[in-house]
Structure formats: structure tokens, C-alpha cells
Design a protein around this motif. Structure first.
Motif, PDB file in Angstrom:
ATOM      1  N   ASP A   1      -4.989  -1.396  -7.197  1.00 40.24           N
ATOM      2  CA  ASP A   1      -6.047  -0.634  -6.525  1.00 40.24           C
ATOM      3  C   ASP A   1      -6.028   0.823  -6.971  1.00 40.24           C
ATOM      4  O   ASP A   1      -4.969   1.461  -6.997  1.00 40.24           O
TER       5      ASP A   1
ATOM      6  N   GLN B   1     -13.144  -0.693  -8.421  1.00 43.22           N
ATOM      7  CA  GLN B   1     -12.055   0.037  -7.794  1.00 43.22           C
ATOM      8  C   GLN B   1     -10.701  -0.604  -8.037  1.00 43.22           C
ATOM      9  O   GLN B   1      -9.696  -0.160  -7.488  1.00 43.22           O
ATOM     10  N   THR B   2     -10.667  -1.641  -8.857  1.00 48.94           N
ATOM     11  CA  THR B   2      -9.414  -2.334  -9.110  1.00 48.94           C
ATOM     12  C   THR B   2      -9.294  -2.716 -10.580  1.00 48.94           C
ATOM     13  O   THR B   2     -10.284  -2.788 -11.303  1.00 48.94           O
TER      14      THR B   2
ATOM     15  N   THR C   1       0.872  -1.173   0.000  1.00 50.36           N
ATOM     16  CA  THR C   1       0.000   0.000   0.000  1.00 50.36           C
ATOM     17  C   THR C   1       0.904   1.216   0.000  1.00 50.36           C
ATOM     18  O   THR C   1       1.724   1.385   0.917  1.00 50.36           O
TER      19      THR C   1
ATOM     20  N   SER D   1      -7.262   4.835  -6.450  1.00 50.23           N
ATOM     21  CA  SER D   1      -7.522   5.749  -5.339  1.00 50.23           C
ATOM     22  C   SER D   1      -8.544   6.783  -5.751  1.00 50.23           C
ATOM     23  O   SER D   1      -8.525   7.276  -6.873  1.00 50.23           O
TER      24      SER D   1
END
Length: 389
Positions: free
Chosen positions: A114, A100-101, A51, A116
Motif C-alpha cells: 500500500d 494506490q497499491t 499497517t 501512502s
């Protein structure tokens, strides 16, 4: 503020699932552009995750890749592999609001990128692409060719489906032209496969004609056939290029019996012709530089292709029949990119903008071609951009 030709998206992390891979991974990292490098840490099971401490704005033409270091059996020295993450597909997934991915597979390795929602730069593509994809979710292509001509290798290298290609490999009669093949590794294209036109097999010739005409009559763009690749291996030692069935098919195309469907003739295994010419050049080439030698070989290969392939082709189909000479071997990637560009050009001429766009989106040869297509769509107002200061 970015201009309307900018294609970007914000990403917050990357997850890699090695659970179906046999690789003994020791270390992994994400590389973006020339400056960003971040290690990926092992999580539960065989999942690895990073992340980012702050949102990363991914922009074309940034390099975006996953580098993994792993051990081979019975060896202590680590090897590494670079897995390039497709920029075009990443941007497309973000802009089309598909979630979202972005998920991609490299063999048995699953990679999840991922997106944002919180970025200070906030370059955001409006989800108008979803309408385009709804009208034409996949590029639909018919590939025709005899066993051994190289259809499987061509489809693998152009569309990135790996060993999942299901074209007929063994007996000439195995192909089922009505079967739709959609790969789990690339769901942006639909493949229909047909055996080549063997001598005396009039039934298959009529079957292909009827299939093309039936698909052309379908009302929805997503069900129509968008292009045909008619594949031939470049002949050697004076071998015959066109059988009677292929000549008749091309004559039908010339005379309009097959309608407006783009038929692109694909001449395969160009590398074998180059190798053959290199082996048969006489000793007078010994003093040539590498560049001059390569040019001589290319000129001889082009002359053989013109005499043995293009001439017979134009006599059957007319001088305007599109054709591409390709090889799937290392060092010939530009030939596949040229095939895609030629196909997109003729799909754009005879079909809709959506079908032409999906031609480039479906291919896996060159990410830059895909991104250029998205930019071109933006300039023609099929794709809209919102830039927030």
C-alpha cells in the motif's frame, strides 16, 4: 530536498494472501533496509496484514523483502523463505499512478504493498511515466530456439514467469509465432516463441522472416517487435554449431533483409561447458589456488566458445553481431544481467527510448538495473520528479 536522481516512494502497509498457497505459515515479517523489521499478523481467512504506525519512505538501494516461516509436512522444525519485493516495479507502480497499491505474485502467494499519500518527506514522482507506458506498455520479444536449448528456463529466470512459460517443449512444430504470451505474473513483456531452424525446414525460416517484417511495418510502437533472442546451446565434443537455416537467417540479418530489429545470439548452458572443462583438466592443476583454477577454467571455456561459436557466428553474421553467453544455474546470475544490458543497448540504438526502458522494466534478474533505468529516464526528462519540502 532530494536531488533529481533520488527514487523513493512512501508505503503504509503490506498485505499477504496465502489462500492459494499450500504453505503452513507460522510467522511472517517485513524487512526494509538494515533497521526496519515489522511482524505481519494473520487476519480473516489466510490473509496476513501489517499497517505501519507511520509512513515508511522506501528508497533505492534499500532491501525490501517478506520473510515467512513455515512448517513442512511431518516436520517440527520451522523453515524460512525470503521473498524479495521488486523495488523497480514498486517505484514504477507508484510513479505511474496505476493505483494506490503495487501487487506482485510469488508463486501462489499474493503480496500487496500500500502506498501512502501523507508523508512529511513527500518525495513524489509525477505520473508522466503513464504516457511512456501507454506508448509502449510491454517489451515485445521473439525467442527462437530448438527444443532443449533452454528457452523456458531463460524466460523464467529473466522475466519471472515461473511455470507459466508456454514455449514449445515437446515437438519442434508446436510453437505458434503469432501467439502473444502475456504472463499474469509479469505483464510488462510480450513473448513470441519460434522453434529453431531444423535442417530442410525452409518454411519456418520464411515464416520467421515474414513475422519480423510484418511486425516492423506496424505503425504503433506497442505492436512492433523490439528484439529477437536467437538461442543456441553451446556445442560439445566438436558438435556443429550452426545449421544451414540458422546460417541463412544470420546472413539475412547481416544483409539488411530483417531490417533494424536487434538480433542477439544467446549461447545457453554455459555451466555445462564449465563442468566439462573442469572434469577434463589434467593433474597439473592440483597445486593451483581456487582463484587460479577458476580463471584457468574460464579462460579455457572462453577459448572454446570463441573457436566453436563466435568464429562461425561472425562468418555468417559479421563481426558486429551481438552475443551473450548465459546460464540459468545458481552462480551465473551475472550472465543474465549482462544479456539484459546488451539487449537494452541495442534496443536503444535501433528503436525508441520507451522500448529501451521497457526492456529493463520487464526483466526480473536485477532490481538495481530497473531502478538505474528509471533514474536515467529522469535525467533525460522522460521522467520528472517533484520534491516538496
Amino acid at each position: 530536498m532530494a536531488n533529481a536522481t533520488t527514487v523513493s516512494c512512501p508505503i503504509s502497509g503490506v498485505t499477504v494472501d496465502f489462500s492459494k498457497s499450500g504453505k503452513d505459515v507460522e510467522f511472517a515479517e517485513v524487512l526494509i533496509g538494515n533497521d526496519f523489521r515489522w511482524p505481519i499478523r494473520p487476519q480473516a481467512g489466510r490473509s496476513w496484514r501489517v499497517t505501519f504506525p507511520e509512513t515508511i519512505l522506501l528508497s533505492y538501494p534499500d532491501a525490501f523483502l517478506l520473510r515467512i516461516w513455515y512448517k513442512e509436512h511431518f516436520k517440527t522444525k520451522l523453515k524460512h523463505e525470503d521473498i524479495h519485493i521488486d523495488l523497480g516495479d514498486t517505484f514504477l507502480a507508484y510513479s505511474a499512478s496505476e493505483g494506490q497499491t503495487y501487487i506482485m505474485w510469488h508463486g501462489n502467494i499474493k503480496i500487496v504493498v500500500d502506498f501512502s499519500e501523507n508523508t512529511s518527506t513527500e518525495i513524489k514522482l509525477l505520473p508522466t511515466t503513464s504516457g511512456m507506458i501507454e506508448r509502449c506498455p510491454r517489451f515485445r520479444i521473439l525467442v527462437i530456439g530448438k527444443v532443449g536449448v533452454g528457452k523456458s528456463s531463460l524466460i523464467d529466470h529473466v522475466f519471472g514467469v515461473g511455470t507459466n512459460t508456454t514455449v514449445a517443449h515437446n515437438q519442434p512444430g508446436e510453437a505458434d509465432i503469432d501467439r502473444e504470451f502475456i504472463s499474469s505474473h509479469n505483464d510488462k513483456f510480450v513473448l513470441h516463441d519460434s522453434k529453431g531452424f531444423e535442417p530442410g525446414e525452409e518454411d519456418n525460416l520464411n515464416l520467421v522472416r515474414d513475422f519480423i517484417n510484418r511486425r516492423s511495418a506496424m505503425p504503433d510502437l506497442k505492436d512492433k517487435l523490439h528484439a529477437v533472442w536467437l538461442c543456441f546451446q553451446i556445442p560439445f565434443a566438436g558438435g556443429r554449431f550452426l545449421e544451414t537455416g540458422a546460417e541463412k537467417f544470420l546472413t539475412w540479418k547481416r544483409d539488411g533483409i530483417l531490417g533494424d530489429i536487434p538480433v542477439i545470439v544467446v549461447l545457453t548452458k554455459y555451466d555445462k561447458l564449465v563442468d566439462d572443462i573442469e572434469l577434463n583438466l589434467d593433474d597439473s592443476t592440483d597445486g593451483l589456488s581456487d582463484e587460479a583454477f577458476k580463471k584457468l577454467v574460464k579462460d579455457n571455456a572462453d577459448m572454446e566458445i570463441h573457436d566453436n561459436c563466435i568464429g562461425p557466428l561472425e562468418r555468417s553474421a559479421g563481426s558486429d553481431i551481438p552475443h551473450a553467453t548465459i546460464s540459468t544455474e545458481a552462480g551465473y546470475k551475472e550472465t543474465l544481467a549482462s544479456l539484459i544490458q546488451l539487449t537494452e543497448k541495442h534496443v536503444s540504438k535501433h528503436s525508441t527510448p520507451e522500448a529501451a526502458v521497457m526492456t529493463s522494466i520487464a526483466q526480473r534478474v536485477h532490481s538495481g538495473l530497473k531502478v538505474e533505468t528509471l533514474i536515467k529516464v529522469g535525467k533525460t526528462s522522460l521522467f520528472q520528479f517533484r520534491v516538496d519540502d
